[in-house]
Design an enzyme around this catalytic site. Sequence first.
Site, PDB file in Angstrom:
ATOM      1  N   GLU A 127      -5.245  -6.259  -6.846  1.00  0.00           N
ATOM      2  CA  GLU A 127      -5.621  -5.469  -5.669  1.00  0.00           C
ATOM      3  C   GLU A 127      -4.545  -4.410  -5.458  1.00  0.00           C
ATOM      4  OE1 GLU A 127      -6.299  -7.564  -1.987  1.00  0.00           O
ATOM      5  OE2 GLU A 127      -6.611  -5.683  -0.900  1.00  0.00           O
ATOM      6  N   GLU A 146       1.575  -3.573  -3.569  1.00  0.00           N
ATOM      7  CA  GLU A 146       1.698  -2.779  -2.339  1.00  0.00           C
ATOM      8  C   GLU A 146       3.163  -2.325  -2.215  1.00  0.00           C
ATOM      9  OE1 GLU A 146      -0.457  -1.664   0.427  1.00  0.00           O
ATOM     10  OE2 GLU A 146       1.508  -0.731   0.679  1.00  0.00           O
ATOM     11  N   ASP A 177       5.305   0.532  -6.898  1.00  0.00           N
ATOM     12  CA  ASP A 177       4.245   1.511  -7.155  1.00  0.00           C
ATOM     13  C   ASP A 177       3.265   0.972  -8.200  1.00  0.00           C
ATOM     14  OD1 ASP A 177       2.690   3.699  -7.708  1.00  0.00           O
ATOM     15  OD2 ASP A 177       4.309   4.918  -8.519  1.00  0.00           O
ATOM     16  N   ASP A 225      -5.684   5.433   0.688  1.00  0.00           N
ATOM     17  CA  ASP A 225      -5.408   6.628   1.503  1.00  0.00           C
ATOM     18  C   ASP A 225      -6.315   7.771   1.032  1.00  0.00           C
ATOM     19  OD1 ASP A 225      -3.023   5.604   3.000  1.00  0.00           O
ATOM     20  OD2 ASP A 225      -2.291   5.367   0.955  1.00  0.00           O
ATOM     21  N   ASP A 231     -14.052   4.739   3.584  1.00  0.00           N
ATOM     22  CA  ASP A 231     -14.806   5.182   4.762  1.00  0.00           C
ATOM     23  C   ASP A 231     -14.753   6.714   4.830  1.00  0.00           C
ATOM     24  OD1 ASP A 231     -12.082   5.286   5.248  1.00  0.00           O
ATOM     25  OD2 ASP A 231     -12.295   4.966   7.407  1.00  0.00           O
ATOM     26  N   THR A 258     -12.448  -6.081   7.694  1.00  0.00           N
ATOM     27  CA  THR A 258     -11.066  -6.118   8.172  1.00  0.00           C
ATOM     28  C   THR A 258     -10.912  -5.242   9.419  1.00  0.00           C
ATOM     29  OG1 THR A 258     -10.530  -4.234   6.779  1.00  0.00           O
ATOM     30  CG2 THR A 258     -10.147  -6.431   5.838  1.00  0.00           C
TER      31      THR A 258
HETATM   32  C1  SAM Z   1      -5.068   3.085   3.935  1.00  0.00           C
HETATM   33  S1  SAM Z   1      -4.167   1.696   3.373  1.00  0.00           S
HETATM   34  C2  SAM Z   1      -5.424   0.463   3.122  1.00  0.00           C
HETATM   35  C3  SAM Z   1      -4.901  -0.918   3.091  1.00  0.00           C
HETATM   36  C4  SAM Z   1      -5.880  -2.054   2.808  1.00  0.00           C
HETATM   37  N1  SAM Z   1      -6.420  -1.986   1.471  1.00  0.00           N
HETATM   38  C5  SAM Z   1      -6.980  -2.168   3.810  1.00  0.00           C
HETATM   39  O1  SAM Z   1      -8.162  -2.129   3.431  1.00  0.00           O
HETATM   40  O2  SAM Z   1      -6.677  -2.311   5.007  1.00  0.00           O
HETATM   41  C6  SAM Z   1      -3.680   2.112   1.719  1.00  0.00           C
HETATM   42  C7  SAM Z   1      -2.496   1.296   1.226  1.00  0.00           C
HETATM   43  O3  SAM Z   1      -2.252   1.600  -0.147  1.00  0.00           O
HETATM   44  C8  SAM Z   1      -0.863   1.549  -0.376  1.00  0.00           C
HETATM   45  N2  SAM Z   1      -0.589   2.344  -1.588  1.00  0.00           N
HETATM   46  C9  SAM Z   1      -0.910   3.637  -1.814  1.00  0.00           C
HETATM   47  N3  SAM Z   1      -0.527   4.017  -3.036  1.00  0.00           N
HETATM   48  C10 SAM Z   1       0.046   2.933  -3.610  1.00  0.00           C
HETATM   49  C11 SAM Z   1       0.636   2.711  -4.884  1.00  0.00           C
HETATM   50  N4  SAM Z   1       0.708   3.680  -5.789  1.00  0.00           N
HETATM   51  N5  SAM Z   1       1.137   1.500  -5.166  1.00  0.00           N
HETATM   52  C12 SAM Z   1       1.068   0.502  -4.239  1.00  0.00           C
HETATM   53  N6  SAM Z   1       0.512   0.649  -3.009  1.00  0.00           N
HETATM   54  C13 SAM Z   1       0.014   1.867  -2.695  1.00  0.00           C
HETATM   55  C14 SAM Z   1      -0.255   2.138   0.896  1.00  0.00           C
HETATM   56  O4  SAM Z   1       1.079   1.729   1.097  1.00  0.00           O
HETATM   57  C15 SAM Z   1      -1.193   1.572   1.964  1.00  0.00           C
HETATM   58  O5  SAM Z   1      -0.714   0.354   2.489  1.00  0.00           O
END
Ligand code: SAM
Length: 232
Positions: free
Chosen positions: A64, A89, A116, A139, A175, A211
Amino acid sequence: MAGENESLMPAKSGIRSYVLRAGRMTDAQRHGLETLEGVYGLEFDAARPFDLDDIFGGRPVVAEIGFGMGDATVEIAALRPDLGFLGIEVHAPGVGKLLSELGKRRLENVRTVRHDAVEVLEKAIAPGSLAGFHVFFPDPWPKKRHHKRRLVTRPFTDLMASRLAPGGYIHFVTDWEEYAEWARAELDATPGLLNAHPLSWAPRPDWRPVTKFERKAAAAGRTVRELEFRKA
Ligand SMILES: C[S@@+](CC[C@H](N)C(=O)[O-])C[C@H]1O[C@@H](n2cnc3c(N)ncnc32)[C@H](O)[C@@H]1O
């Protein structure tokens, strides 16, 4: 192994799909990180790929990417003890939150990596070794000048495809309407991947919980779109 797919990604472009903000951490999240990262966390080491069979006891493994606070992760992992879940994450408070939930619920089939995802996939995951990917509400980077930061963009989708075993899946949810169209086009253009629902969006799977993040999107009137691609 480490070098095999490096050419898929732009050389040191410096473009990241996230911005690390110095967010506040609750005491419980900090406690989770301090006490449980040694139990459920895997340390990223570019020179030492993960041995997934050993780590997950031979279970098929789903990665994930960007699990946020891990709300979906724990629910899905509890439903599917037969699968291993590798949560990747960068946001420390989110990792702390998931770790404390894993501790409370005593879930044995989840491991976290605080790094990352691009580098983790490139350096620490063997080609053909994953049963699936979950990419939930990544994002959206809505501004045009930021589109290059979107995670579900080639060549990252090629890297994901290379890490899937035959028959493996990518389940993507957003979304953000325009990102849904973008992701579909990028995944369609990725060799080796097939859209499981080419004439429509994918149906919501019964295993994906609603969620807090998704409830907010619904309250703001945004429609959730799902995509499911399979490795041929
Ligand atoms: C908008 S949030 C959504 C979180 C979760 N999946 C949810 O549905 O609530 C996107 C997440 O992706 C993580 N993220 C973005 N790019 C990433 C990367 N290259 N490696 C690890 N995490 C990443 C960000 O830190 C953030 O917590």
